[in-house]
Design a protein around this motif. Structure first.
Motif, PDB file in Angstrom:
ATOM      1  N   ASN A  94       0.812  -1.307  -0.039  1.00 56.87           N
ATOM      2  CA  ASN A  94      -0.302  -0.061   0.382  1.00 56.87           C
ATOM      3  C   ASN A  94       1.112   1.004  -0.374  1.00 56.87           C
ATOM      4  N   ASN A  95      -0.120   2.532   0.099  1.00 58.79           N
ATOM      5  CA  ASN A  95       0.912   3.616   0.236  1.00 58.79           C
ATOM      6  C   ASN A  95       2.332   3.742   1.984  1.00 58.79           C
ATOM      7  N   GLN A  96       1.973   2.898   2.655  1.00 59.29           N
ATOM      8  CA  GLN A  96       2.840   3.307   3.443  1.00 59.29           C
ATOM      9  C   GLN A  96       4.012   1.829   2.871  1.00 59.29           C
ATOM     10  N   THR A  97       3.697   1.028   2.920  1.00 62.59           N
ATOM     11  CA  THR A  97       4.392  -0.407   2.352  1.00 62.59           C
ATOM     12  C   THR A  97       5.755  -0.012   1.106  1.00 62.59           C
ATOM     13  N   HIS A  98       4.574   0.903  -0.313  1.00 65.86           N
ATOM     14  CA  HIS A  98       5.528   1.164  -1.090  1.00 65.86           C
ATOM     15  C   HIS A  98       5.460   2.566  -1.639  1.00 65.86           C
ATOM     16  N   GLY A  99       5.667   3.365  -0.654  1.00 65.34           N
ATOM     17  CA  GLY A  99       5.735   5.026  -0.734  1.00 65.34           C
ATOM     18  C   GLY A  99       6.281   5.575   0.639  1.00 65.34           C
ATOM     19  N   ASN A 100       5.896   5.511   1.738  1.00 67.57           N
ATOM     20  CA  ASN A 100       6.519   6.979   3.142  1.00 67.57           C
ATOM     21  C   ASN A 100       7.469   6.081   3.323  1.00 67.57           C
ATOM     22  N   SER A 251      -6.089   5.612   1.739  1.00 66.64           N
ATOM     23  CA  SER A 251      -4.386   4.882   1.146  1.00 66.64           C
ATOM     24  C   SER A 251      -4.739   3.616   0.086  1.00 66.64           C
ATOM     25  N   TRP A 252      -4.093   4.111  -0.823  1.00 70.16           N
ATOM     26  CA  TRP A 252      -4.086   3.276  -2.031  1.00 70.16           C
ATOM     27  C   TRP A 252      -3.295   1.863  -2.176  1.00 70.16           C
ATOM     28  N   ALA A 253      -4.124   0.423  -2.894  1.00 71.12           N
ATOM     29  CA  ALA A 253      -3.266  -0.532  -1.714  1.00 71.12           C
ATOM     30  C   ALA A 253      -2.591  -1.094  -3.588  1.00 71.12           C
ATOM     31  N   ALA A 254      -1.852  -2.308  -3.401  1.00 68.00           N
ATOM     32  CA  ALA A 254      -1.830  -3.224  -4.844  1.00 68.00           C
ATOM     33  C   ALA A 254      -1.081  -4.471  -4.481  1.00 68.00           C
ATOM     34  N   PRO A 303       1.861   4.448 -12.914  1.00 70.83           N
ATOM     35  CA  PRO A 303       1.332   6.693 -13.154  1.00 70.83           C
ATOM     36  C   PRO A 303       1.306   6.908 -12.733  1.00 70.83           C
ATOM     37  N   ARG A 304       0.354   5.410 -11.775  1.00 71.18           N
ATOM     38  CA  ARG A 304      -0.572   6.105 -10.965  1.00 71.18           C
ATOM     39  C   ARG A 304       0.252   5.656  -8.989  1.00 71.18           C
ATOM     40  N   LEU A 305       1.238   4.515  -9.702  1.00 76.18           N
ATOM     41  CA  LEU A 305       2.068   4.410  -8.358  1.00 76.18           C
ATOM     42  C   LEU A 305       2.552   5.837  -7.979  1.00 76.18           C
ATOM     43  N   LEU A 306       3.882   6.371  -9.266  1.00 72.83           N
ATOM     44  CA  LEU A 306       4.324   7.391  -8.863  1.00 72.83           C
ATOM     45  C   LEU A 306       4.041   8.913  -8.560  1.00 72.83           C
ATOM     46  N   GLN A 307       2.435   9.481  -9.201  1.00 70.98           N
ATOM     47  CA  GLN A 307       1.506  10.645  -8.655  1.00 70.98           C
ATOM     48  C   GLN A 307       1.339   9.946  -7.744  1.00 70.98           C
ATOM     49  N   GLU A 308       1.364   8.679  -7.114  1.00 69.91           N
ATOM     50  CA  GLU A 308       0.321   8.786  -5.647  1.00 69.91           C
ATOM     51  C   GLU A 308       1.605   8.839  -4.136  1.00 69.91           C
ATOM     52  N   ILE A 309       2.672   8.391  -5.111  1.00 70.11           N
ATOM     53  CA  ILE A 309       4.670   8.885  -4.101  1.00 70.11           C
ATOM     54  C   ILE A 309       4.704   9.885  -3.554  1.00 70.11           C
ATOM     55  N   ALA A 310       4.456  11.098  -4.684  1.00 72.72           N
ATOM     56  CA  ALA A 310       4.192  12.676  -5.267  1.00 72.72           C
ATOM     57  C   ALA A 310       4.022  12.765  -3.956  1.00 72.72           C
ATOM     58  N   SER A 311       2.263  12.440  -4.331  1.00 74.91           N
ATOM     59  CA  SER A 311       1.843  12.524  -3.088  1.00 74.91           C
ATOM     60  C   SER A 311       1.435  13.563  -1.342  1.00 74.91           C
ATOM     61  N   TRP A 312       2.346  11.832  -1.282  1.00 75.98           N
ATOM     62  CA  TRP A 312       2.225  11.702   0.228  1.00 75.98           C
ATOM     63  C   TRP A 312       3.316  11.967   0.936  1.00 75.98           C
ATOM     64  N   LYS A 313       4.503  12.220  -0.605  1.00 73.39           N
ATOM     65  CA  LYS A 313       5.779  12.661   0.146  1.00 73.39           C
ATOM     66  C   LYS A 313       5.227  14.023   0.521  1.00 73.39           C
ATOM     67  N   GLN A 314       4.121  14.921  -0.326  1.00 80.81           N
ATOM     68  CA  GLN A 314       4.011  16.597  -0.609  1.00 80.81           C
ATOM     69  C   GLN A 314       3.087  16.275   0.957  1.00 80.81           C
ATOM     70  N   ILE A 315       2.749  14.926   1.756  1.00 83.68           N
ATOM     71  CA  ILE A 315       1.595  15.772   3.340  1.00 83.68           C
ATOM     72  C   ILE A 315       2.590  15.559   4.316  1.00 83.68           C
TER      73      ILE A 315
END
Length: 324
Positions: A94-100, A251-254, A303-315
């Protein structure tokens, strides 16, 4: 004649053995493991098990769920990043494991983009503000007033440092100018138990992890942190309806496999997972949890993954959360 006969027998033996060899080498030919980097009993675990059941039937081999919690989901995710790239070990992230975790853990032990190949985007967990039943706040504005009266006295739980429930609450505090004390847990199940038990005041938790308790009346929901109300919880107003804007966070999941997994195996896994998520019975079971399905194939999800990573980085930056 002897040579000819032996050659003929050899060809016959090869013809007989060939199908079994093909079957033995076809993918998958043994157990597939889905690692869930959180404890059993939470919504992430439930969704993974729905899919695993469908895949077991489709593959003709057991597909098992292995819960490996710890380090904000990094323990289980790291295990998949370093697993053999043969398609037999995948992760429901999810956005935690593969982003935050890339921004909040000094050494997660993997790269969320380089070390993984997306198999399917599943959708998103909407967040709900829930409180213990005896907390004297009936709506979001009353909660804000209560928190401002004694800054830091109220505590809020999350499913770990860097989780969606943590960062969504940090964003909410930043937007409303309040201060509460963070209490991280190793997953949704223990967090919910502590709220129901009255030992945690509030959580901005994923709706699937608290929907059953909301319906049972063992805790109270104040708001949904999404632009619109959830169909499974229509009575819960949004933050925007209660005067709080720019604090929505889903929070997205994949599903992911190790990056170097052969494309043929990735294709088999991806198609089977997407078929499961589009199966009416499975969709209904997942939606009833309060999860919002939005199934994407790998090409649409990247592309959604990269966009979400950027969004959560901003948060993370706006909330001022530091790496641990």
């Amino acid at each position: 004649m002897l040579l000819t006969r032996r050659s003929t027998l050899g060809l016959m033996a090869g013809a007989v053995l060939a199908p079994s060899v093909v079957r033995a080498e076809s993918f998958p030919s043994k157990v597939v493991t889905i690692i869930v980097p959180y404890p059993a009993g939470g919504p992430t675990d439930a969704i993974a098990r729905f899919v695993a059941q469908d895949l077991s039937v489709a593959f003709g081999h057991n597909v098992v769920v292995d819960n490996r919690a710890g380090a904000s989901g990094a323990v289980g995710t790291r295990a998949v990043a370093h697993a053999p790239a043969d398609g037999y070990t995948i992760v429901f992230g999810n956005n935690q494991t593969h982003g935050n975790n890339m921004f909040l853990l000094k050494d997660p032990g993997y790269d969320a983009v380089k070390d993984f190949a997306p198999l399917a985007g599943v959708g998103a967990f909407e967040h709900a503000f829930v409180v213990r039943n005896d907390l004297p706040a009936k709506n979001i504005q009353e909660l804000i007033a209560l928190a401002k009266a004694e800054p830091g006295k109220l505590n809020y739980g999350s499913t770990g440092v860097g989780s969606g429930s943590h960062l969504a609450m940090e964003l909410f505090m930043q937007r409303t100018g309040i201060k509460m004390t963070h209490v991280p847990f190793r997953g949704a199940a223990p967090l919910v138990q502590e709220i129901v038990g009255g030992r945690i005041d509030i959580a901005n938790s994923t709706l699937p992890s608290v929907l059953e308790q909301i319906n049972a009346g063992t805790l109270r929901a104040l708001a949904i942190a999404s632009p619109e109300r959830n169909p499974q919880a229509k009575a819960i107003p949004t933050l925007r309806e209660q005067g709080v804007s720019n604090a929505d966070a889903d929070s997205w999941a994949a599903f992911f496999a190790p990056a170097k997994t052969p494309q043929s195996e990735l294709d088999v896994l991806s198609k089977a997972i997407i078929a499961s998520l589009n199966k009416p019975a499975t969709r209904d079971a997942i939606v009833k949890l309060g999860f919002t399905l939005n199934v994407r194939d790998p090409e649409a999800f990247r592309p959604r993954l990269l966009q979400e990573i950027a969004s959560w980085k901003q948060i993370i930056t706006e909330a001022g959360v530091k790496a641990e």
